[in-house]
Scaffold this active site. Structure first.
Site: not given
Length: 305
Positions: A56, A119, A145, A173
């Site tokens: 990110t 999305y 992730y 993660k």
């Protein structure tokens, strides 16, 4: 002796502090690959245990495919072989995710981090097949992730159970901030490595069984987070908790204007390691916000070079 060891299924045995390194930009918002690599060097020289480009903080959704590929190349060239480089390869489509993963393997990344597709809503079977396609395309360890607050797609424990059984999946993660979810996932699949993905939960994540942390604060003040991890690893939990309080204060300072990511890049600027602006539509801190950040970080004695 560490009592939060990496999972036995993780060939990299990831542990410690792994910053989601930034992507540097020039004033015209073109990617500055040299400075991006230099940031990886900045955190490695200050004691971190691995790097995660194109998370990110790396602004990966704002980059083109070719820019993303070149970022991975630059970071691997700079610090590959010194610490594990786990490359962010996630994209909304499986096709693009696989292509990024294959490129990361070709250029020498040690593992790939695959964010849950975003999305479009994603049901469980589709998520499993997405990770299966990546796992079958490369010989690198794959790290899930999980950040449903950004992707809009949370993994159920049942879906994660199927993903975890894929041979190449080595760990996760977790940025869900859902500690009961993390505890249950780690209980069912202790063979995997777990990395806590929230700076607010560094000590909590380690106590929950994570072997390390992907810390945005460590992008700007890696020494602080490394000290916290080492204190916990040495069994000094009280010291780790004291340092977690400092991390809380740093998080609040980063949020004083613009965005958390603007705070990270502005803190680096204040440490005389300028990585440029964020890419639009994200914005950097204005002068007043930057002055406030400076005061807060000076009060915390965190602006040494």
């Amino acid at each position: 002796m560490a009592y939060h060891d990496p999972g036995s299924a993780d060939p990299l045995s990831l542990s410690g502090v792994i910053p989601p390194t930034v992507t540097a930009f020039r004033d015209d918002e073109a990617v500055d690959y040299d400075r991006t690599a230099a940031h990886a060097r900045f955190v490695v020289d200050r004691g971190v245990h691995g790097v995660f480009p194109l998370g990110t903080n790396g602004e990966f959704p704002l980059l083109s495919d070719s820019e993303r590929d070149r970022v991975i190349e630059a970071v691997v060239d700079e610090v590959g072989g010194e610490v594990p480089v786990i490359a962010g390869v996630g994209a909304p489509s499986t096709h693009r995710t696989v292509a990024h993963a294959e490129h990361a393997e070709r250029v020498g990344a040690d593992g790939v981090v695959v964010v849950t597709p975003y999305y479009y809503p994603l049901e469980g079977d589709a998520a499993v097949e997405h990770y299966r396609a990546v796992a079958e395309a490369v010989s690198l360890p794959v790290y899930v992730y999980h950040i449903p607050g950004r992707t809009g797609n949370a993994l159920s424990l049942e879906t994660f159970d199927e993903i975890a059984d894929l041979d190449a999946v080595a760990g996760m993660k977790d940025s869900s901030k859902d500690v009961p979810w993390l505890l249950q996932a780690a209980d069912v699949h202790p063979e995997l490595t777990y990395l806590v993905g929230s700076d607010a939960l560094l000590v909590t994540g380690l106590q929950a069984g994570c072997s390390g942390a992907v810390s945005a604060v460590a992008n700007a003040v890696p020494e602080l987070v490394v000290e916290l991890y080492e204190a916990y690893d040495d069994g000094d939990v009280d010291r780790a908790r004291d340092l977690q309080r400092t991390v809380f204060a740093v998080r609040d300072a980063f949020k004083s204007g613009g965005s958390y990511m603007a705070g990270v890049k502005s803190a680096l600027q204040l440490r005389e390691f300028d990585v440029g602006p964020l890419r639009s539509p994200l914005r950097r801190m204005d002068e007043d916000e930057l002055a406030t950040l400076r005061d807060e970080l000076e009060d915390l004695e965190l602006l040494s070079s």
